[in-house]
Design a protein around this motif. Structure first.
Motif, mmCIF file in Angstrom:
data_model
loop_
_atom_site.group_PDB
_atom_site.id
_atom_site.type_symbol
_atom_site.label_atom_id
_atom_site.label_comp_id
_atom_site.label_asym_id
_atom_site.label_seq_id
_atom_site.Cartn_x
_atom_site.Cartn_y
_atom_site.Cartn_z
ATOM 1 N N ILE A 92 1.739 9.355 -1.306
ATOM 2 C CA ILE A 92 0.514 9.949 -1.842
ATOM 3 C C ILE A 92 0.662 11.473 -1.910
ATOM 4 O O ILE A 92 0.247 12.117 -2.881
ATOM 5 C CB ILE A 92 -0.696 9.565 -0.966
ATOM 6 C CG1 ILE A 92 -0.938 8.050 -1.044
ATOM 7 C CG2 ILE A 92 -1.939 10.325 -1.402
ATOM 8 C CD1 ILE A 92 -2.049 7.561 -0.130
ATOM 9 N N GLY A 93 1.307 12.044 -0.887
ATOM 10 C CA GLY A 93 1.470 13.495 -0.847
ATOM 11 C C GLY A 93 2.368 14.031 -1.936
ATOM 12 O O GLY A 93 2.082 15.082 -2.538
ATOM 13 N N ARG A 95 0.833 -1.193 0.000
ATOM 14 C CA ARG A 95 0.000 0.000 0.000
ATOM 15 C C ARG A 95 0.872 1.248 0.000
ATOM 16 O O ARG A 95 1.958 1.261 0.592
ATOM 17 C CB ARG A 95 -0.914 0.006 1.222
ATOM 18 C CG ARG A 95 -1.916 -1.135 1.266
ATOM 19 C CD ARG A 95 -2.657 -1.154 2.592
ATOM 20 N NE ARG A 95 -1.736 -1.361 3.709
ATOM 21 C CZ ARG A 95 -2.079 -1.265 4.992
ATOM 22 N NH1 ARG A 95 -3.332 -0.958 5.310
ATOM 23 N NH2 ARG A 95 -1.173 -1.471 5.941
ATOM 24 N N PRO A 96 0.439 2.300 -0.681
ATOM 25 C CA PRO A 96 1.246 3.536 -0.693
ATOM 26 C C PRO A 96 1.226 4.208 0.672
ATOM 27 O O PRO A 96 0.226 4.168 1.392
ATOM 28 C CB PRO A 96 0.547 4.394 -1.751
ATOM 29 C CG PRO A 96 -0.873 3.908 -1.771
ATOM 30 C CD PRO A 96 -0.794 2.426 -1.491
ATOM 31 N N ALA A 124 3.121 7.835 -5.597
ATOM 32 C CA ALA A 124 2.365 6.596 -5.410
ATOM 33 C C ALA A 124 1.653 6.157 -6.684
ATOM 34 O O ALA A 124 1.253 4.993 -6.801
ATOM 35 C CB ALA A 124 1.350 6.755 -4.283
ATOM 36 N N PHE A 125 1.511 7.065 -7.648
ATOM 37 C CA PHE A 125 0.744 6.751 -8.838
ATOM 38 C C PHE A 125 1.515 7.140 -10.095
ATOM 39 O O PHE A 125 2.294 8.103 -10.095
ATOM 40 C CB PHE A 125 -0.605 7.470 -8.826
ATOM 41 C CG PHE A 125 -1.475 7.110 -7.654
ATOM 42 C CD1 PHE A 125 -2.303 6.000 -7.708
ATOM 43 C CD2 PHE A 125 -1.459 7.872 -6.497
ATOM 44 C CE1 PHE A 125 -3.096 5.657 -6.624
ATOM 45 C CE2 PHE A 125 -2.248 7.531 -5.403
ATOM 46 C CZ PHE A 125 -3.074 6.418 -5.475
ATOM 47 N N LEU A 126 1.278 6.399 -11.159
ATOM 48 C CA LEU A 126 1.839 6.717 -12.464
ATOM 49 C C LEU A 126 1.009 7.836 -13.090
ATOM 50 O O LEU A 126 -0.099 8.142 -12.625
ATOM 51 C CB LEU A 126 1.822 5.474 -13.353
ATOM 52 C CG LEU A 126 2.683 4.292 -12.870
ATOM 53 C CD1 LEU A 126 2.448 3.065 -13.756
ATOM 54 C CD2 LEU A 126 4.152 4.666 -12.840
#
Length: 334
Positions: free
Chosen positions: A82-83, A76-77, A87-89
């Motif tokens: 996330i900030g 999990r990120p 965490a995401f492409l």
């Protein structure tokens, strides 16, 4: 230890059936397979197996995670990831290093097998395949094949993987439209697949299907419960034969799975076409129906073999041909 019965799913869940190194549980938006998966994990812990939990969405229940024989691979990120957006492409897909995940899982398998009470036996639980399929279905399937191969070396070991069949077939890599559906590929590599359904589909499958021929209290339309439901088992045996089974399941007060047979009884009326189940053509990438114009155009096509049948055959004799004027049936004295 539960005694073996005629239900294959009961023997598999109780680790009395060792020919299932890879067990895939599929669910729908109407019925989750999480409770059933957790109950199977508790069965493994009860048999002294070590457990490796690969967490991609949420941790399993606390009574499982607090066991000393449970190891966690947390994918999990973090809040920091996330900030800062790592965490995401760019396309919104979760950022997961599949090569690192492979190494971490194999490392935890080696560690947890050393403390297992069943000669190195273990259970690997993947709580959700969707984030991995989002990244690469090819690499995800390769990981499942590798883990299955490792589990197969110890007859008591097993890989439990959960996915949603509602959305799994939307995941394709480059050239995706030409690749087989994820559900079909998973069924081809898994030793057993358990499709979970809500109880209220029972009347759709076959009116009058109850465990003993009489309506049970839990068989009521609209009464969907994550702790009870229907399942369809597809078990690919070592002989190559594929067995199918339909059963009802319920999670009891001890958080263990209880299975009961589902038998059909005569009801006088077969299921109508409207309730026979989903249309098998609804997910096809092409249209099987024809418009009136297409039917007329097809009828107007003159097929070559029909035209040839209406013609005549002309034979031009060559110089070396010997034309026989005699009746070939003279010797028959007809």
């Amino acid at each position: 230890m539960a005694m073996a019965t005629g239900l294959s799913i009961k023997r598999i869940a109780a680790h009395q059936q060792h020919s299932v190194p890879l067990l895939v549980l599929s669910e729908t938006a109407q019925q989750t397979a999480l409770s059933l998966m957790e109950a199977m994990v508790r069965e493994g812990l009860g048999h002294g197996l070590g457990v490796v939990v690969v967490c991609l969405e949420q941790l399993l229940s606390r009574d499982i995670m607090c066991q000393p024989a449970v190891a966690l691979v947390d994918c999990r990120p973090t809040m920091a990831q996330i900030g800062d957006g790592s965490a995401f492409l760019p396309n919104g897909t979760r950022q997961i290093d599949l090569a690192r995940l492979d190494r971490d899982v194999c490392s935890q398998i080696e560690r947890i097998s050393a403390v297992s009470k069943v000669s190195g036996g273990f259970v690997v639980v993947i709580d959700d395949l969707e984030p991995l399929l989002n990244i690469s279905r090819v690499d995800t399937l390769a990981l499942l094949r590798k883990l299955r191969s490792i589990a197969k070396q110890c007859q008591s070991s097993r890989i439990l993987a959960r996915y949603s069949r509602d959305i799994a077939d939307q995941h394709t890599d480059k050239g995706g439209p030409h690749l087989p559906l994820v559900s079909n590929v998973l069924r081809s590599i898994a030793d057993a697949v358990v499709d979970v359904y809500p109880m209220d589909v029972l009347g759709t499958w076959m009116p009058g299907w109850y465990s003993n021929g009489e309506a049970q209290p839990f068989v009521t339309l609209g009464d969907n419960d994550e702790r009870r439901g229907l399942l369809r088992l597809e078990h690919r045996r070592q002989s190559g034969k594929v067995g199918y089974e339909v059963a009802a399941f319920e999670i009891n007060e001890q958080q263990r799975p209880v299975f009961s047979a589902v038998k059909a009884v005569a009801t006088g009326e077969p299921p109508s076409a409207a309730t026979a189940g989903p249309d098998p053509r609804q997910h096809l990438p092409f249209n099987l129906d024809l418009t009136d114009k297409q039917r007329q155009d097809r009828a107007d096509v003159e097929l070559p073999y029909l035209e040839a049948q209406a013609g005549e055959i002309h034979y031009q004799m060559a110089e070396e041909d010997d034309w026989d004027e005699d009746d070939p049936d003279d010797d028959l004295e007809i």
